[in-house]
Every structure is written in C-alpha cells, then in structure tokens.
Design a protein around this motif. Structure first.
Motif, short mmCIF file in Angstrom:
data_model
loop_
_atom_site.label_atom_id
_atom_site.label_comp_id
_atom_site.label_asym_id
_atom_site.label_seq_id
_atom_site.Cartn_x
_atom_site.Cartn_y
_atom_site.Cartn_z
N ALA A 279 16.68 -0.75 24.85
CA ALA A 279 17.10 -2.11 24.50
C ALA A 279 16.30 -3.14 25.28
N TYR A 280 16.03 -2.83 26.54
CA TYR A 280 15.20 -3.72 27.35
C TYR A 280 14.61 -2.88 28.49
N GLU A 285 11.94 -1.98 40.81
CA GLU A 285 11.92 -2.90 41.96
C GLU A 285 12.58 -4.25 41.65
N LEU A 286 12.80 -4.54 40.36
CA LEU A 286 13.45 -5.80 39.98
C LEU A 286 14.63 -5.50 39.05
N PRO A 287 15.67 -4.86 39.58
CA PRO A 287 16.73 -4.36 38.70
C PRO A 287 17.48 -5.45 37.94
N GLU A 288 17.36 -6.73 38.40
CA GLU A 288 18.07 -7.79 37.68
C GLU A 288 17.28 -8.29 36.48
N PRO A 315 18.97 0.93 28.59
CA PRO A 315 17.69 0.32 28.95
C PRO A 315 16.54 1.33 28.90
N LEU A 316 15.34 0.80 28.84
CA LEU A 316 14.14 1.63 28.96
C LEU A 316 13.84 1.72 30.45
N ALA A 335 25.74 7.63 41.03
CA ALA A 335 25.74 6.26 41.55
C ALA A 335 24.50 5.47 41.18
N THR A 336 23.98 5.69 40.00
CA THR A 336 22.84 4.89 39.53
C THR A 336 23.28 4.07 38.32
N PRO A 337 22.57 2.97 38.03
CA PRO A 337 22.91 2.18 36.83
C PRO A 337 22.80 3.03 35.55
N VAL A 338 21.86 3.98 35.57
CA VAL A 338 21.68 4.81 34.37
C VAL A 338 22.91 5.68 34.14
#
Ligand SMILES: Nc1ncnc2c1ncn2[C@@H]1O[C@H](COP(=O)(O)OP(=O)(O)OP(=O)(O)O)[C@@H](O)[C@H]1O
Ligand SMILES: [Mg+2]
Length: 380
Positions: A279-280, A285-288, A315-316, A335-338
């Motif tokens: 999706a994006y 290094e720039l997770p935001e 996300p990609l 504990a990762t965003p993925v």
C-alpha cells in the motif's frame, strides 16, 4: 413536522440484510426508535463488524428516513455489533463442509506477483499464533512458493497409516500444516496442468492427507482467473475468498476480475474482502514516512466500488521480502509494526469468516472431481 415512529419503522423495512433475505425490521436488527421533535434516534444491532458494513448501514438508514419520512429529520444512529471483534474463540467458527476442516479460505489476486503467497503465509502463521489450527495448501501449480517461504523446501510429506489407509502427512512449520504441489514436482521441471488434473491433485492433497482437525485451511491459488481456478473452486467447498491487490491500476483491473470470478453463478464463493498489499513504502530508518509508490488507496476504493469488505493494508517493507526469502514469515518477528499489521489483517479476515458463517449456509462443492488415471504431464 411531527414524526411518527411507525413511519420510521416502515421506512426501515426498505433496507435488506445481506444474506438473510429479510429486511432490517423483520430480522430484529432494529432494537429501538426514539423521536424527539424532528430528531430520530435509531438503535441497530448488526452481525458484520467491519467498518464498511457499519458505514453502509448508516448511510442507508439516513437515506431512507430522509426519503420516506422527513427530508429534514435529524438522525442519530447507534450501531451495536453482535460479532466477536476481539480475540476470536475457536468454537465460534462454524460450518463443516469437509470432515475436520472447518473453513477453507482461498487467496487469489488476478495479477501475479502482488504478494498473494506472502500474505497467505503471514496470515497462516498469525492464525497459528492466535491459537487456531491452521493448514496451508499451496495450490500454485505454476510456481509453488510455500516450501521456500516456510523453509521446508527439502522436506517431503511422509505417509502415515490412518484407519488402514495410507495418507500423506502434511509438513509442519511454525505451527502451520503445509502441503504444496512443490513437494511433488521437481524444481526445474515445467509442469503442464490442465484444470481437471490440477483439481484432482488438489483434491488428493485435501482428502488423501491427514490434516486432522483444522479451524482454517488457507489455499494459495495461482495467479490469474483461468480454467484452472474454475476447476479448483468448483471441486472444493470454499468458505470464502480473499483477493489481494496492489493499489496500481493494472493490478486493480485484475483484482476486479478476481472478485467477479468468485461471484459468477458457476462458482458463487463469498468474497471475504480485498487486501491492499504494498500500500505504501516505509523505509526502516524513517518509520513515520509513507511513500505511495503504486498510488494511494486503490484497492480500498475498489472494495467500496464492488461493495465487498476492505480487509486492510500492508506496507511495502524490506523485511517482509527478506523474511519470505529466508523462509521465516515476517509476522513471526515479535513486537514489530509488521507483526501488528498482520495481526490486524488476520483479525479482520477471521471476523469476516465469522460474519459470513452467521449469515450464509456453507458453500457446497459443485462437484468433487474424480478423474481416474489422470496425472500431470511432465515436460522436460
Ligand atoms: N508487503 C510486502 N513488502 C515487501 N515485499 C513484498 C511484500 N509483499 C510481497 N513482497 C515480495 O514481492 C514478491 C512477490 O510476492 P509473492 O510471491 O507473495 O506474490 P504472489 O502474488 O504470490 O506471486 P505469484 O503470482 O507469482 O504467485 C516476493 O519477493 C515478496 O517477498
Ligand atoms: Mg504466489
């Protein structure tokens, strides 16, 4: 203008509940109506927990009261969802089309390379982590990828004796039972399959295998919407389908075909929803930061357009690709965003299955293909 409760009830009778063939009032979804001058407050209970279903119900109620009762009515709608949204309990999954296998979910895409197998593998390990019993059938006869994604490319299913019959024992990895057409073909050989052969091989991997009790069997389908899909879908009682797409136009056009394939009369498998993959892009290094490389919300818009649930976006992320290649699905990285994103997605899929099983009877296999003596033709 004095608004009458009866007129509101009558207006709400115009709204039908999907899958029940009843209107909202008959089905008991309308639990209370209160009138204060030109204000109408309606309490509703619905089974489908998705945000999209709630929005759709709200819009329909607003429209019908404004049209049938009073165009300037101020309307307040309170929707209660009567379906589990928190951690699902295993015993809430219903419908037993194949003994022992409670739900079969087919994952398809239309276009190739959009991340079907990646999404399937991660859904499977996430379901297993949630405590479900999960099987994964890699039905990609053109390019089976599960043996690599689960790091079992060199293993072969063993034979086990079950009540006097020899059965294939699925290979187990990360709590997921796995069978792949890749276990039975040689890696460098091109295999030409025709629809009935493919569905026969898949039928064997389902019926002649010792899966045991499963809450979910996920099927990773090959790309496309061809004859082979038709054969597979017609020979198995698939509970529902998940369609994966990237936000790109070319992928969306194929996803649309994918949805249409499941909805056509000869297949008629409920579409549980669409997943927007890649999706994006988010750099580690720039997770935001989010970069919409393939366009924004294309699959989300498509799901609204086709009126099927939107299941979520992935996300990609480089780690997803790397994890696939090393044979350990990214959702296992705690504990990762993925991991979190796949948990959200999995919850949505499970909720849609629960909602589907509440409102519809099990899908019947149109026919179980038994083509004696049929085997794949190997081309060197
Ligand atoms: N969200 C993602 N982030 C990063 N890489 C991804 C993502 N989803 C998929 N990929 C990568 O994209 C490639 C294609 O993915 P995958 O094999 O899952 O697609 P597919 O739709 O199953 O393809 P096919 O049609 O060939 O079966 C793989 O290298 C995979 O690791
Ligand atoms: Mg694939």
């Amino acid at each position: 203008m004095k608004i009458d409760k009866k007129d509101v009830l009558k207006a709400l009778e115009h709204i039908t509940v999907p899958g029940e063939g009843k209107n909202m009032v008959e089905s008991g979804a309308v639990t209370n109506i209160q009138i204060f001058g030109d204000e109408v407050e309606v309490d509703i209970t619905i089974a489908n927990p998705s945000l999209q279903a709630r929005k759709k119900t709200e819009v329909e109620i607003l429209k019908v009261i404004h049209r049938e009762v009073y165009e300037k009515a101020k309307i307040k709608i309170n929707i209660k969802v009567d379906a589990p949204t928190a951690k699902p309990k295993v015993n809430e999954i219903k419908g037993k089309p194949i003994p022992g296998i409670n739900n079969i979910i087919a994952v398809a895409s239309g276009k190739g390379g959009v991340g079907k197998s990646t999404v399937t593998a991660n859904l499977a390990v996430t379901m297993a982590k949630m405590g479900f019993k999960v099987g994964l059938l890699d039905a990609d006869i053109y390019g089976p990828s599960m043996p690599i994604m689960f790091d079992v490319a060199n293993e072969k299913p063993l034979a086990v004796n079950v009540e006097g019959k020899s059965k294939m024992k699925p290979v187990e990895s990360y709590g997921v039972k796995l069978l792949s057409i890749g276990f039975f073909t040689q890696r460098d050989q091109a295999v030409i399959w025709r629809g009935p052969m493919a569905s026969k091989a898949l039928n064997q991997m389902i019926f002649d295998a010792h899966w045991g009790e499963l809450d979910f069997m996920l099927i990773d389908l090959p790309p496309g919407t061809g004859d082979i899909h038709l054969s597979i879908m017609q020979s198995l009682p698939v509970t529902g389908a998940v369609v994966v797409s990237t936000p790109q136009e070319v992928a969306l056009a194929d996803a649309r075909k994918g949805v249409a394939m499941f909805q056509q009369d000869s297949i008629n498998v409920p579409v549980l929803g669409i997943v927007e993959n890649m999706a994006y892009f988010t750099p580690a290094e720039l997770p935001e930061n989010k970069y919409y490389i393939f366009g924004k919300e294309g699959a989300k818009n498509l799901s609204e357009d086709l009126n099927v649930p939107f299941l979520g976006e992935m996300p990609l992320v480089q780690s997803i690709r790397e994890a696939g290649d090393v044979g350990r699905p990214a959702a296992l990285q705690t504990a990762t965003p993925v991991e979190k994103a796949f948990e959200e997605l999995t919850k949505q899929v499970v909720s849609e299955v629960v909602a589907r099983n509440k409102t519809m009877p099990p899908t019947e296999a149109i026919k179980i293909t038994t083509m004696a003596g049929c085997s794949p033709v190997n081309k060197k």
